[in-house]
Design an enzyme around this catalytic site. Structure first.
Site, PDB file in Angstrom:
ATOM      1  N   ASP A   1     -16.144  10.147   8.048  1.00 23.70           N
ATOM      2  CA  ASP A   1     -14.995   9.255   7.862  1.00 23.70           C
ATOM      3  C   ASP A   1     -13.748  10.069   8.187  1.00 23.70           C
ATOM      4  OD1 ASP A   1     -14.689   6.371   6.182  1.00 23.70           O
ATOM      5  OD2 ASP A   1     -12.845   7.558   6.318  1.00 23.70           O
TER       6      ASP A   1
ATOM      7  N   ARG B   1       0.814  -1.226   0.000  1.00 27.56           N
ATOM      8  CA  ARG B   1       0.000   0.000   0.000  1.00 27.56           C
ATOM      9  C   ARG B   1       0.845   1.274   0.000  1.00 27.56           C
ATOM     10  NH1 ARG B   1      -5.436  -1.002   3.545  1.00 27.56           N
ATOM     11  NH2 ARG B   1      -6.215  -2.737   2.325  1.00 27.56           N
TER      12      ARG B   1
HETATM   13  C1  LIG Z   1     -14.157  -0.900   5.305  1.00 32.67           C
HETATM   14  S1  LIG Z   1     -14.699   0.777   5.305  1.00 32.67           S
HETATM   15  C2  LIG Z   1     -16.370   0.574   5.910  1.00 32.67           C
HETATM   16  C3  LIG Z   1     -17.352   1.395   5.113  1.00 32.67           C
HETATM   17  C4  LIG Z   1     -18.814   1.166   5.459  1.00 32.67           C
HETATM   18  N1  LIG Z   1     -19.095   1.449   6.846  1.00 32.67           N
HETATM   19  C5  LIG Z   1     -19.253  -0.234   5.108  1.00 32.67           C
HETATM   20  O1  LIG Z   1     -19.516  -1.032   6.012  1.00 32.67           O
HETATM   21  O2  LIG Z   1     -19.298  -0.554   3.911  1.00 32.67           O
HETATM   22  C6  LIG Z   1     -13.825   1.402   6.752  1.00 32.67           C
HETATM   23  C7  LIG Z   1     -13.732   2.914   6.791  1.00 32.67           C
HETATM   24  O3  LIG Z   1     -13.358   3.283   8.121  1.00 32.67           O
HETATM   25  C8  LIG Z   1     -12.590   4.464   8.036  1.00 32.67           C
HETATM   26  N2  LIG Z   1     -11.847   4.601   9.304  1.00 32.67           N
HETATM   27  C9  LIG Z   1     -10.830   3.835   9.750  1.00 32.67           C
HETATM   28  N3  LIG Z   1     -10.397   4.295  10.944  1.00 32.67           N
HETATM   29  C10 LIG Z   1     -11.179   5.358  11.261  1.00 32.67           C
HETATM   30  C11 LIG Z   1     -11.233   6.250  12.351  1.00 32.67           C
HETATM   31  N4  LIG Z   1     -10.366   6.144  13.373  1.00 32.67           N
HETATM   32  N5  LIG Z   1     -12.149   7.232  12.340  1.00 32.67           N
HETATM   33  C12 LIG Z   1     -13.014   7.365  11.294  1.00 32.67           C
HETATM   34  N6  LIG Z   1     -13.002   6.557  10.227  1.00 32.67           N
HETATM   35  C13 LIG Z   1     -12.103   5.562  10.205  1.00 32.67           C
HETATM   36  C14 LIG Z   1     -11.727   4.253   6.817  1.00 32.67           C
HETATM   37  O4  LIG Z   1     -11.241   5.470   6.297  1.00 32.67           O
HETATM   38  C15 LIG Z   1     -12.688   3.520   5.873  1.00 32.67           C
HETATM   39  O5  LIG Z   1     -13.267   4.403   4.957  1.00 32.67           O
END
Ligand SMILES: C[S@@+](CC[C@H](N)C(=O)[O-])C[C@H]1O[C@@H](n2cnc3c(N)ncnc32)[C@H](O)[C@@H]1O
Length: 277
Positions: free
Chosen positions: A141, A32
């Site tokens: 996010d 990545r």
């Molecule tokens: C796998 S996606 C999930 C998206 C959606 N909730 C779903 O279930 O399809 C995880 C997301 O969590 C966000 N993320 C990770 N750590 C985070 C944090 N500490 N605070 C806010 N967002 C976070 C990432 O940027 C990413 O876009």
């Protein structure tokens, strides 16, 4: 890959995002970070890790955090949470909010927007039951680049073919040169805003429904507990929380409790809905 630079990078990512990286994730880290190292003219991942340890700009640190996050998402992901929203969560809330005629929904960690737009479709499809109501979907996010994509409401063929029925695609999307655009009716229901779950939920207000799906899996148990406590504080006493299919609060937090028979759906442990159940 284990080195003082790699160990520092793991601590940095954990501190900024909560994401836990272990030595076994070295391959993932390397694959990545490689494009970022090239784009920054640093050549190798090792050089990028060394710069991040020596002291890089906030912007570069943020880019490194962003590339380490998994942004995978799709419309109506896992189906069940959206059926639960329509059939188990909204009907009692609509009955309980007849005076205020307003509902607030928070999609925490919304990634590229498919989740909040799926929620908006469900709300619209409730038809007259919610006509004239004030409906607010806050989608947050930590990643600003992914929020910029989400707020365009533009998806390619692959993305609209993941989870959307042909009927919904026709009803809620319009073909444009660059892809499929979410209808303005849905776009105006969703507000996108940067927010890091590690920073708590103060200032976001109170929500009737929280989607916090497919993000807790990346955190250690203490971080999960803190985030669930923050989420609980942002929930109405009769509110609902939906977690991802691989996520649970069992052994993590007693702030919310599972709703029997509805996998992935949780209510505040001391909430009105729990007391009357
Ligand atoms: C796998 S996606 C999930 C998206 C959606 N909730 C779903 O279930 O399809 C995880 C997301 O969590 C966000 N993320 C990770 N750590 C985070 C944090 N500490 N605070 C806010 N967002 C976070 C990432 O940027 C990413 O876009």
């Amino acid at each position: 890959m284990t080195s003082p630079d790699y160990d520092h990078f793991c601590r940095l990512i954990r501190q900024k995002s909560g994401l836990v990286l272990t030595p076994e994730k070295a391959y993932l880290v390397s694959s990545r970070l490689a494009p970022l190292a090239r784009a920054e003219g640093l050549g190798t991942v090792e050089n990028l890790l060394a710069l991040l340890r020596a002291g890089a700009s906030d912007a570069l640190v943020q880019q490194a955090v962003d590339v380490m996050a998994t942004h995978e998402s799709y419309f109506f992901r896992d189906t069940a949470p959206f059926e639960q929203l329509a059939n188990a969560v909204l009907p009692p809330l609509i009955a309980a909010r007849q005076t205020q005629r307003s509902l607030r929904i928070w999609c925490a960690a919304c990634s590229s927007g498919q989740e909040p737009y799926s929620v908006a479709m469900i709300l619209k499809e409730m038809g007259p039951k919610l006509a004239g109501w004030k409906l607010d979907i806050l989608a947050t996010d930590m990643s600003e680049p992914i929020l910029r994509k989400a707020s365009t409401g533009l998806y390619n063929d692959f993305e609209v073919n993941r989870g959307l029925s042909p009927e919904r695609q026709t009803r809620w999307f319009k073909r444009e040169t660059d892809g499929w655009r979410v209808s303005p009716a849905l776009q105006q229901m969703v507000r996108f805003r940067p927010h890091n779950l590690l920073q708590g939920s103060a200032g976001l207000g109170v929500f009737d429904v929280v989607f916090c799906r497919n993000v807790l899996i990346y955190f250690d148990i203490e971080t999960k507990r803190q985030i669930l406590d923050h989420v609980r504080r942002a929930m109405a006493p009769d509110g609902s929380l939906l977690l991802g299919s691989a996520e649970t609060v069992l052994g993590v937090s007693s702030a919310v409790e599972p709703v029997p028979g509805l996998r992935g759906l949780y209510r505040p442990t001391d909430g009105a809905a729990s007391r009357s159940a």
